[in-house]
Design a protein around this motif. Sequence first.
Motif, short mmCIF file in Angstrom:
data_model
loop_
_atom_site.label_atom_id
_atom_site.label_comp_id
_atom_site.label_asym_id
_atom_site.label_seq_id
_atom_site.Cartn_x
_atom_site.Cartn_y
_atom_site.Cartn_z
N SER A 15 7.92 4.75 25.30
CA SER A 15 8.90 5.20 24.24
C SER A 15 10.07 3.96 24.13
CB SER A 15 9.48 6.50 24.42
OG SER A 15 10.65 6.11 26.10
N LEU A 16 9.77 3.29 24.49
CA LEU A 16 10.36 1.91 23.81
C LEU A 16 9.31 0.89 22.90
CD1 LEU A 16 13.01 0.13 24.06
CD2 LEU A 16 12.22 -1.02 25.68
N LEU A 17 8.04 0.98 23.79
CA LEU A 17 7.62 0.27 23.13
C LEU A 17 6.34 0.71 21.44
CD1 LEU A 17 4.94 -1.47 22.87
CD2 LEU A 17 3.37 -0.39 23.94
N ALA A 18 7.13 2.39 21.23
CA ALA A 18 6.40 2.99 20.02
C ALA A 18 7.74 2.88 19.40
CB ALA A 18 6.14 4.32 20.84
N ALA A 19 8.64 2.74 19.84
CA ALA A 19 10.45 3.24 18.68
C ALA A 19 10.05 1.03 18.15
CB ALA A 19 11.13 2.28 19.85
N LEU A 20 9.78 0.61 18.82
CA LEU A 20 10.00 -0.94 18.07
C LEU A 20 8.65 -0.91 17.53
CD1 LEU A 20 10.75 -3.44 21.41
CD2 LEU A 20 11.71 -2.60 19.60
N VAL A 21 6.87 -0.13 17.52
CA VAL A 21 6.11 -0.79 16.98
C VAL A 21 6.36 0.00 15.57
CG1 VAL A 21 3.88 -0.03 16.80
CG2 VAL A 21 4.64 -1.45 18.26
N ASN A 22 6.72 1.37 15.00
CA ASN A 22 7.20 1.93 14.77
C ASN A 22 7.98 1.60 13.70
OD1 ASN A 22 5.79 4.86 14.31
ND2 ASN A 22 6.23 5.25 16.47
N LEU A 23 9.08 0.61 14.29
CA LEU A 23 10.24 -0.16 13.44
C LEU A 23 9.83 -0.97 12.37
CD1 LEU A 23 12.99 -0.22 12.56
CD2 LEU A 23 13.92 -1.71 14.80
N LEU A 25 6.33 -1.27 11.76
CA LEU A 25 6.13 -0.75 10.82
C LEU A 25 6.65 0.22 9.82
CD1 LEU A 25 2.88 1.47 13.29
CD2 LEU A 25 2.52 -1.33 11.73
N GLY A 26 8.03 1.07 9.93
CA GLY A 26 8.58 1.54 9.30
C GLY A 26 8.91 0.74 7.90
N VAL A 27 9.31 -0.77 8.09
CA VAL A 27 9.45 -1.47 7.65
C VAL A 27 8.57 -2.27 6.55
CG1 VAL A 27 10.78 -4.46 6.96
CG2 VAL A 27 12.12 -2.03 9.21
N LEU A 28 7.75 -2.79 7.48
CA LEU A 28 6.45 -2.58 6.22
C LEU A 28 6.12 -1.61 5.49
CD1 LEU A 28 4.55 -5.25 6.54
CD2 LEU A 28 2.83 -4.03 8.56
N LYS A 29 5.74 -0.39 5.49
CA LYS A 29 5.35 0.17 4.43
C LYS A 29 6.40 0.55 3.75
CE LYS A 29 2.90 2.50 8.32
NZ LYS A 29 2.87 4.00 9.26
N GLY A 30 7.73 0.23 3.81
CA GLY A 30 8.42 0.67 2.80
C GLY A 30 8.91 -0.42 1.89
N VAL A 31 8.47 -1.48 2.36
CA VAL A 31 8.31 -3.07 1.43
C VAL A 31 7.06 -2.13 0.61
CG1 VAL A 31 7.70 -5.16 1.39
CG2 VAL A 31 9.08 -4.78 2.99
N GLU A 44 3.81 7.92 4.64
CA GLU A 44 3.76 6.90 6.18
C GLU A 44 5.26 6.36 6.31
OE1 GLU A 44 1.08 6.25 8.52
OE2 GLU A 44 1.57 8.40 7.81
N MET A 45 6.40 5.67 5.81
CA MET A 45 7.32 5.22 5.88
C MET A 45 8.26 5.72 6.36
SD MET A 45 10.45 3.30 3.10
CE MET A 45 10.62 5.37 2.58
N MET A 46 8.60 7.12 6.39
CA MET A 46 9.31 7.99 6.95
C MET A 46 8.63 8.70 7.71
SD MET A 46 11.52 8.80 4.51
CE MET A 46 12.50 10.48 4.57
N HIS A 47 7.46 8.81 8.52
CA HIS A 47 6.59 9.00 9.38
C HIS A 47 7.20 8.21 11.01
CE1 HIS A 47 3.24 10.58 11.70
NE2 HIS A 47 4.93 10.92 12.58
N SER A 48 7.14 7.25 9.87
CA SER A 48 7.61 5.26 11.05
C SER A 48 8.78 5.04 11.56
CB SER A 48 6.43 4.07 10.54
OG SER A 48 5.04 4.82 10.63
#
Length: 326
Positions: A15-23, A25-31, A44-48
């Motif tokens: 869960s920690l690894l997934a949290a960091l990866v999704n954070l 990806l969320g920033v990357l998809k937001g950009v 996908e941004m909202m999901h991540s």
Amino acid sequence: MSNVWSLLKKGNKPSLLAALVNLFLGVLKGVAFFFTGNIAMFAEMMHSLGDSANQFFVFIGSALSKKAPTRQFPKGFGRVVNLVCLGAVLIVGILSYETIKEGWHQITHPAPSNGMWISLSVLAIGIILEGVVLMKAAKEILHESNESATFFSALPKAFTHLNRAKPATKLVFMEDLVATSGGVLALVAVIIAHFTGFLQAEGIASILIGLMMFYVVGVIFLENARGVIGETDEEMLNHIAHLLWEDKNVRDIQKLEVVKEGEFLHVEVLAEIDPSLTFAEVDDIRDHLMKILLSQTKVSKVTIAFDEDDGITNWNHIDDHPNNMK
């Protein structure tokens, strides 16, 4: 402070690894969404970001659930992870609604997006990283189930043993399964919209991603609601009943409870034995049974009491074909 760090070290690592990866990806998809205006990218941004938030909370909850019992809370904190998972899926539910709403807006008022290659590149990166986390969660499920698998068989075997996974690991697995498939869906939608001009494809993809998120919300909510109340592990109950019957000193089982306490199981036994046994012999029987039961997977607490055999066998909650749960 040292106690906090020692607890965090016991938190659910996937869960920690997934949290960091999704954070990330969320920033990357937001950009990417900022530069392209792509609605599928917004979904996908909202999901991540939603996955990152709730997986981080799940990590904290899984760590706190391992806190030792106190005088005020003598039964421990095992169900904290269930409470945290309930809160986490509410976050996903809110983001799911926003994702579906934006998808519907794109269908009813289609708008073109720019930077197809930016979108495709970001989505491809997301699919790869989410896929890595998904495989990590699949292997963790098999580890928690005492199973082994090759790289190619890990994912299908994880589905088979999903019900035996810890709540936090199961949440990560399901969320990243949806995230990976959602990334593929968004990528296909971007390609269709660009080359065919069917701009509604991005809205349709956004709605489908939102619906998949809602599915995860429903499954995880119901499972953790049962965990908060206190649910019996029927498979392990049957297995432990067989272990008790294998002991020649056990004449009958008056009571047997195997209750899920977060990631662990608490077992309570009331067995009938020969009334002519001495106190020392009864104590030896108890120690022997305690050792066997505490060695079983996920069993963290065992309470055993005895009563004299009344000559009547009452226990019938047992399967003729037990599973090997060790």
